[in-house]
Design an enzyme around this catalytic site. Structure first.
Site, mmCIF file in Angstrom:
data_model
loop_
_atom_site.group_PDB
_atom_site.id
_atom_site.type_symbol
_atom_site.label_atom_id
_atom_site.label_comp_id
_atom_site.label_asym_id
_atom_site.label_seq_id
_atom_site.Cartn_x
_atom_site.Cartn_y
_atom_site.Cartn_z
ATOM 1 N N ASN A 181 0.796 -1.225 0.000
ATOM 2 C CA ASN A 181 0.000 0.000 0.000
ATOM 3 C C ASN A 181 0.833 1.281 0.000
ATOM 4 O O ASN A 181 0.458 2.276 -0.618
ATOM 5 C CB ASN A 181 -1.005 0.002 1.166
ATOM 6 C CG ASN A 181 -0.348 -0.139 2.524
ATOM 7 O OD1 ASN A 181 0.768 -0.643 2.652
ATOM 8 N ND2 ASN A 181 -1.047 0.299 3.550
ATOM 9 N N GLU A 203 -10.082 -6.377 9.861
ATOM 10 C CA GLU A 203 -9.507 -5.230 9.152
ATOM 11 C C GLU A 203 -10.004 -5.286 7.706
ATOM 12 O O GLU A 203 -9.563 -6.121 6.919
ATOM 13 C CB GLU A 203 -7.983 -5.280 9.190
ATOM 14 C CG GLU A 203 -7.332 -4.095 8.489
ATOM 15 C CD GLU A 203 -5.816 -4.118 8.569
ATOM 16 O OE1 GLU A 203 -5.210 -3.033 8.563
ATOM 17 O OE2 GLU A 203 -5.232 -5.219 8.639
ATOM 18 N N GLY A 219 2.482 -5.895 7.611
ATOM 19 C CA GLY A 219 1.543 -6.782 6.934
ATOM 20 C C GLY A 219 0.497 -7.303 7.906
ATOM 21 O O GLY A 219 0.188 -6.674 8.915
ATOM 22 N N SER A 220 -0.017 -8.484 7.620
ATOM 23 C CA SER A 220 -1.130 -9.025 8.393
ATOM 24 C C SER A 220 -0.666 -9.663 9.694
ATOM 25 O O SER A 220 0.495 -10.072 9.836
ATOM 26 C CB SER A 220 -1.885 -10.071 7.567
ATOM 27 O OG SER A 220 -1.091 -11.247 7.419
ATOM 28 N N CYS A 267 -3.127 1.320 6.812
ATOM 29 C CA CYS A 267 -3.155 0.570 8.078
ATOM 30 C C CYS A 267 -3.997 1.276 9.140
ATOM 31 O O CYS A 267 -4.585 0.626 9.997
ATOM 32 C CB CYS A 267 -1.736 0.367 8.598
ATOM 33 S SG CYS A 267 -0.696 -0.583 7.470
ATOM 34 N N GLU A 275 4.631 -4.268 12.324
ATOM 35 C CA GLU A 275 3.493 -3.349 12.201
ATOM 36 C C GLU A 275 2.403 -4.126 11.490
ATOM 37 O O GLU A 275 2.487 -4.380 10.299
ATOM 38 C CB GLU A 275 3.915 -2.093 11.423
ATOM 39 C CG GLU A 275 2.969 -0.923 11.628
ATOM 40 C CD GLU A 275 1.844 -0.884 10.616
ATOM 41 O OE1 GLU A 275 0.734 -1.381 10.946
ATOM 42 O OE2 GLU A 275 2.065 -0.381 9.515
ATOM 43 N N LEU A 276 1.386 -4.520 12.269
ATOM 44 C CA LEU A 276 0.405 -5.498 11.785
ATOM 45 C C LEU A 276 -0.951 -4.843 11.562
ATOM 46 O O LEU A 276 -1.029 -3.712 11.108
ATOM 47 C CB LEU A 276 0.357 -6.671 12.759
ATOM 48 C CG LEU A 276 1.730 -7.313 13.053
ATOM 49 C CD1 LEU A 276 1.621 -8.412 14.105
ATOM 50 C CD2 LEU A 276 2.389 -7.844 11.795
#
Length: 477
Positions: free
Chosen positions: A151, A378, A227-228, A283, A247-248
């Site tokens: 993204n 999400e 990511g996830s 995010c 960073e999820l």
């Protein structure tokens, strides 16, 4: 555009290739090599040599090179922005904004290269200790694996690579297979600016092959990943004894208090822009909105009216406000979540339709049950869920009904309510009279709960990307 991997400054091509498609119409933007475990192993080996070369650079050298890279990137802004739009599907305005932020991130990283310092340790503060003096310093950890998302492929890569290089590490970058071309351009700029070619490596392909090989490699001392949640957990289970910055996921919540009557136009616009920027694929996109009972109907009216002014379409068109989501699979999932919420009793106030394979109208859904995925998961799409609450206490409770805790926001003129929200909401960032989508690149950025561990922002990332070495002298005093 025929892409390649970049290992030790050399272009590496493969017979097996992956097509990168323009999300708006699925036209081919270019290709990248479909890398494998051997490519990852080679890149890590080269990066080890790069780390040795990085040791020869002074802090001022690293500062100067990063600053030069920022200037080169700024001079190529529109070229890079066009590539971003074609790979990601974000509007050209959004792409130019990302390039500007990436220039800033590299500049901030350059400045931090000069500020990496330790301090004296008072050994004689321990009982019976005399004649010992010393200090600790921060030293680079070695090879860092940087796994970056689709993204914000440019700026989020800069947030990993900039601090890593500023601290004296070398990197192996594994970009998203959807958006690798712009990352290769960034790596070339960093090498052109003066970093050793062996210190900046890009390997391309699918995560289950090449990403997994980087994660498992014991020579890689840290993994920094965006990511996830699911992938983050897999990485940490397979990577073994190394450092991690994760960073999820998120489903950011925002509360609009009862005293916001006069500000409702501004608040509604901010909320909608925060939910629909990059088609909701941020995010910290606004996903869950909790509005005081007394304002609920007015807020919905204003939000729907503003949403109706947004132009949706081809992101290359400079007049377009919102483009497509990344691919058909993502669009299928988003529509499924909207339909699930509607079947459970939620009401679609605007949007909710698919304009094209990857284009979904900006959508506002109200009275969303708390057990559907649009509330719990999400969505990563252009959908805002709006529910009514009785006040700040209930808003805090509802915002915290989530496994995520990245950022949250509150609009209020009540100082006590603001402090209560900031104190009680479980999130890494709390925005007062601002949407949770707000971020500047120098701030500490990261989450609580399943939104991750560690913090980004160059000065904070450098703390993650260095180790403390303590040095003690017996001076016989």
């Amino acid at each position: 555009m025929k892409g390649y991997m970049l290992i030790g400054g050399e272009k590496v091509f493969k017979d097996r290739e992956i097509e990168i498609l323009f999300p708006y119409d699925n036209s081919v933007v270019g290709t990248i090599p479909d890398g494998d475990e051997k490519d990852a192993e080679l890149a890590v080996g080269v990066a080890l040599k790069g780390f040795e070369k990085m040791k020869e650079l002074t802090a001022y050298d690293r500062y100067s090179i990063l600053l030069k890279a920022a200037r080169i990137l700024a001079n190529r802004s529109y070229e890079i922005a066009e590539l971003l739009t074609k790979e990601v599907g974000k509007t050209i305005k959004e792409s130019m904004g990302e390039v500007g932020r990436a220039v800033n991130t590299l500049t901030l990283s350059a400045e931090e290269a000069k500020r990496i310092a330790g301090e004296e340790v008072s050994f004689d503060a321990a009982p019976g200790i005399k004649g010992k003096v010393g200090f600790y310093r921060r030293v680079p950890i070695g090879v860092i694996g940087c796994i970056t998302p689709f993204n914000f492929p440019l700026n989020l890569t800069c947030h990993k690579v900039g601090p890593a290089l500023a601290a004296g590490n070398s990197v192996v970058i594994k970009p998203s297979e959807n958006t690798s071309l712009v990352v290769i351009k960034l790596a070339e700029i960093l090498i052109e600016a003066g970093f050793p070619p062996e210190a900046v490596n890009v390997v391309t392909g699918y995560g289950e092959k090449i990403g997994d090989a980087i994660v498992r490699d014991e020579r890689v001392r840290m993994i920094t990943f965006t990511g996830s949640v699911e992938t983050g957990k897999i990485i940490m289970s397979r990577g073994g004894l190394k450092k991690y910055a994760m960073e999820l996921g998120s489903n950011a919540g925002v509360y609009i208090d009862e005293d916001q009557h006069e500000n409702l136009d501004v608040v509604a616009e901010k909320v909608c822009r925060g939910g629909f920027a990059l088609a909701g694929q941020v995010c910290i996109s606004v996903q869950r909105v909790f509005v005081h009972d007394s304002l609920f109907d007015k807020f919905i009216e204003k939000a729907v009216n503003f949403t109706g002014t947004l132009k949706v379409g081809n992101p290359i068109d400079e007049s377009v406000d919102m483009g497509p989501v990344i691919d058909v699979r993502a669009a299928d999932r988003i529509m499924e979540w909207i339909e699930e919420a509607a079947s459970a009793g939620a009401r679609i106030m605007c949007g909710g339709r698919r304009v094209a394979d990857t284009v979904i109208e900006p959508t506002i859904v109200v009275d969303v049950p708390e057990n559907v995925r649009l509330f719990t998961g999400e969505v990563f799409g252009p959908v805002i869920a709006v529910n009514r609450v009785s006040g700040v206490e209930e808003a805090i409770e509802k915002v915290n009904l989530s496994k995520y805790g990245l950022q949250a926001g509150i609009f209020t003129g009540d100082l006590k309510a603001a402090f209560k929200f900031a104190d009680k909401v479980e999130a890494g960032g709390i925005m007062i009279n601002e949407i949770p989508t707000f971020r500047v690149d120098q701030m500490p950025y990261g989450g609580m709960k399943e939104s991750g561990i560690g913090r980004e922002g160059p000065s904070f990332a450098i703390e993650e990307m260095t180790e403390i070495k303590t040095i003690c002298f017996d001076v016989g005093l």
